[in-house]
Write a protein that holds these residues in place. Structure first.
Motif, mmCIF file in Angstrom:
data_model
loop_
_atom_site.group_PDB
_atom_site.id
_atom_site.type_symbol
_atom_site.label_atom_id
_atom_site.label_comp_id
_atom_site.label_asym_id
_atom_site.label_seq_id
_atom_site.Cartn_x
_atom_site.Cartn_y
_atom_site.Cartn_z
ATOM 1 N N ALA A 59 0.841 -1.203 0.000
ATOM 2 C CA ALA A 59 0.000 0.000 0.000
ATOM 3 C C ALA A 59 0.871 1.244 0.000
ATOM 4 O O ALA A 59 0.528 2.259 -0.597
ATOM 5 N N GLY A 60 2.013 1.165 0.684
ATOM 6 C CA GLY A 60 2.986 2.260 0.645
ATOM 7 C C GLY A 60 2.931 3.178 1.848
ATOM 8 O O GLY A 60 1.882 3.378 2.457
ATOM 9 N N THR A 81 0.754 7.114 6.066
ATOM 10 C CA THR A 81 0.150 6.262 5.048
ATOM 11 C C THR A 81 -1.209 6.858 4.677
ATOM 12 O O THR A 81 -1.633 7.869 5.246
ATOM 13 N N GLN A 82 -1.902 6.202 3.780
ATOM 14 C CA GLN A 82 -3.246 6.669 3.445
ATOM 15 C C GLN A 82 -4.257 6.314 4.526
ATOM 16 O O GLN A 82 -5.420 6.729 4.424
ATOM 17 N N ASN A 83 -3.825 5.604 5.551
ATOM 18 C CA ASN A 83 -4.672 5.362 6.718
ATOM 19 C C ASN A 83 -4.427 6.364 7.836
ATOM 20 O O ASN A 83 -5.101 6.326 8.863
ATOM 21 N N THR A 84 -3.453 7.267 7.649
ATOM 22 C CA THR A 84 -3.150 8.275 8.659
ATOM 23 C C THR A 84 -4.263 9.319 8.706
ATOM 24 O O THR A 84 -4.734 9.787 7.666
ATOM 25 N N THR A 85 -4.672 9.689 9.887
ATOM 26 C CA THR A 85 -5.715 10.702 10.045
ATOM 27 C C THR A 85 -5.338 11.983 9.301
ATOM 28 O O THR A 85 -4.226 12.483 9.433
ATOM 29 N N GLY A 86 -6.272 12.494 8.515
ATOM 30 C CA GLY A 86 -6.055 13.723 7.764
ATOM 31 C C GLY A 86 -5.570 13.513 6.352
ATOM 32 O O GLY A 86 -5.567 14.454 5.546
ATOM 33 N N ALA A 90 -7.625 5.753 1.395
ATOM 34 C CA ALA A 90 -7.404 4.653 2.324
ATOM 35 C C ALA A 90 -6.355 3.728 1.741
ATOM 36 O O ALA A 90 -6.254 3.572 0.513
ATOM 37 N N ALA A 91 -5.556 3.125 2.610
ATOM 38 C CA ALA A 91 -4.513 2.215 2.154
ATOM 39 C C ALA A 91 -5.129 0.990 1.495
ATOM 40 O O ALA A 91 -5.996 0.323 2.078
ATOM 41 N N GLU A 92 -4.699 0.713 0.275
ATOM 42 C CA GLU A 92 -5.162 -0.450 -0.473
ATOM 43 C C GLU A 92 -3.954 -1.158 -1.064
ATOM 44 O O GLU A 92 -2.916 -0.537 -1.304
ATOM 45 N N ALA A 93 -4.087 -2.426 -1.298
ATOM 46 C CA ALA A 93 -2.976 -3.218 -1.821
ATOM 47 C C ALA A 93 -2.467 -2.640 -3.133
ATOM 48 O O ALA A 93 -3.247 -2.317 -4.027
ATOM 49 N N ALA A 131 -3.012 8.726 -8.036
ATOM 50 C CA ALA A 131 -3.439 9.870 -7.231
ATOM 51 C C ALA A 131 -2.217 10.615 -6.730
ATOM 52 O O ALA A 131 -1.139 10.038 -6.575
ATOM 53 N N VAL A 132 -2.396 11.913 -6.470
ATOM 54 C CA VAL A 132 -1.339 12.761 -5.913
ATOM 55 C C VAL A 132 -1.920 13.538 -4.744
ATOM 56 O O VAL A 132 -2.991 14.159 -4.864
ATOM 57 N N THR A 133 -1.217 13.502 -3.620
ATOM 58 C CA THR A 133 -1.683 14.122 -2.385
ATOM 59 C C THR A 133 -0.667 15.147 -1.893
ATOM 60 O O THR A 133 0.536 14.877 -1.893
#
Length: 467
Positions: A59-60, A81-86, A90-93, A131-133
């Motif tokens: 997921a990275g 990660t994409q599971n971090t608040t804010g 969402a973290a995906e494989a 995606a870019v964040t």
């Protein structure tokens, strides 16, 4: 010349960098330190695009190590990660969050911001659309994020590479993003609410794999440059003005920018690690690096670039088939002489073991031929932790930044295949004439809390998915 398929590494992180002031004002893609919490010290960015997150394979993640007067401590870190608040999503494989990163103060609030690519993200626009964040800096560090969406309805691997440059207000601050379908350029003003000034979708080149930003004509506005995917058996096209017909003379797969000759104009540097079909025409045996100098009129398509190989006078080693010299790039002033130096990775360099990898630094010069005074580092260099092993690929990623505020920038070198591809990053302390092996240290995935047994890819896996 393709040695590894995309399946061999699950994410790509094209790394280059330039020396950043406390509030970044220069471009770079990949693990470039920035002061995210405003304490006056730049913080190091260690991407881990192969990290498993909550059971989601690859997921990275991105690990931030906070700078201080005593340098970096693995105990002072934040893993995002994409599971971090804010953080959006969402973290995906196999998302590959952290596959590309760039640092700049986008909203000009005095805190560095971190732009992160997830080129394998599945979105409503399609599988692997990407995606870019933007992770926004604050007194508490990177605590919130917003997306920079591609304006097209069908992007492909968006966020494969990213460059950012904060040179001033409005359009003088830009983010350049590459994907398989096009390049996308965002201009300021940016806000932490996710707004921006304008966006341009540029599909006027073959699929770009690397992007850079630099003020090549001195007008104060960042200019984009790209390296495309291979247009033949070797190398991609290089553009300083990305549009069909504007190809520069020469080939390559990765680009970076910096003022190598100190004339006030950014210069474009490209790595061309492929073996040539015809030496001297479409590459050089063992790989090469090309330099086009900026000017008041920018970079002309008629200009022949300066070529650097391991056979160039003053450059350590010898050009050997398969070295992949130019497989990683950073451009930064390592010796503080006002001239940007070129940091070159050759991850397939054979040393005591095959494909152990090496990094070469070519000092910038105001006049005369590039190459004089060059030096190199590997795991076999005295004072460097570890030892060269087969397929370590030391030098897959390179970056530069001063994390202890002593005015002497550190050199960061990644070897993603170290320790069963959990990866590792070496930190070379800055010295009076440049980075030094004495006092260098290695940061492993385990040391920063990434405990999986294989495939973490700490430091990023650069061009290994391509070369």
């Amino acid at each position: 010349m393709r040695r590894w398929g995309a399946a061999a590494f699950v994410a790509a992180s094209l790394v280059g960098g330039v020396l950043l002031p406390s509030v970044p004002a220069a471009a770079g893609h990949g693990a470039v330190p920035g002061d995210f919490n405003g304490d006056g010290y730049r913080d190091a960015v260690l991407p881990a695009p192969g990290a498993n997150v909550s059971g989601k394979e690859a997921a990275g993640a991105v690990v931030v190590l906070y700078g201080s007067a005593s340098g970096l401590s693995t105990g002072r870190r934040k893993t995002i990660t994409q599971n971090t608040t804010g953080v959006p999503g969402a973290a995906e494989a196999y998302d590959g969050f952290g596959a590309a990163t760039a640092t700049a103060d986008l909203n000009r609030d005095g805190y560095a911001d971190l732009v992160v690519g997830s080129p394998y993200e599945d979105t409503s626009k399609g599988t692997n659309s990407g995606a870019v964040t933007v992770l926004w800096g604050s007194k508490n560090g990177l605590t919130s994020g917003t997306d920079l969406p591609s304006p097209t309805s069908s992007p492909g691997h968006y966020g494969e590479d990213i460059a950012a440059l904060g040179a001033g207000a409005g359009a003088k601050t830009r983010v350049a993003i590459s994907g398989w379908d096009a390049s996308v350029y965002f201009s300021g003003p940016f806000s932490r609410k996710g707004t921006f000034g304008s966006v341009v979708y540029n599909d006027n080149t073959v699929s770009p794999v690397s992007t850079a930003l630099g003020d090549f004509n001195g007008d104060g506005v960042p200019d984009p440059a790209v390296a495309t995917s291979r247009t033949s058996s070797t190398g991609g096209d290089i553009y300083a003005d990305p549009a069909y017909g504007n190809e520069l003379k020469g080939e390559g797969l990765i680009v970076a920018s910096g003022d190598v000759n100190g004339d006030g104009y950014a210069d474009l540097v490209a790595g061309d690690p492929d073996e040539p079909a015809e030496a001297g025409v479409d590459g050089m045996p063992g790989g090469r690096v090309l330099v086009w100098y900026g000017s008041a009129t920018g970079i002309s398509t008629a200009t022949a670039p300066v070529q650097i190989t391991q056979n160039t006078a003053g450059v350590p080693g010898t050009s050997e088939k398969g070295d992949a010299f130019g497989g990683a790039l950073a451009v930064a002033d390592l010796n503080r002489d006002g001239l940007a130096d070129i940091v070159i990775g050759s991850p397939y360099e054979d040393l005591a073991e095959n494909r152990a990898g090496q990094v070469t630094v070519v000092p910038g010069r105001a006049s005369g031929a590039l190459g004089t005074g060059s030096y190199s580092f590997s795991q076999d260099t005295a004072g460097v932790p570890g030892a060269a092993e087969t397929d370590d690929f030391f030098g897959t990623t390179v970056s530069v930044g001063d994390v202890d505020k002593d005015g002497r920038p550190e050199l960061f070198v990644g070897a993603p295949a170290e320790n069963y591809s959990t990866g590792a990053v070496w930190v070379f302390p800055g010295g009076s004439t440049g980075p030094k092996a004495t006092g260098s240290r290695v940061i492993t995935a385990k040391a920063v809390g990434l405990a999986q047994n294989a495939g973490t890819l700490l430091g990023g896996n650069g061009l290994l998915w391509v070369i």
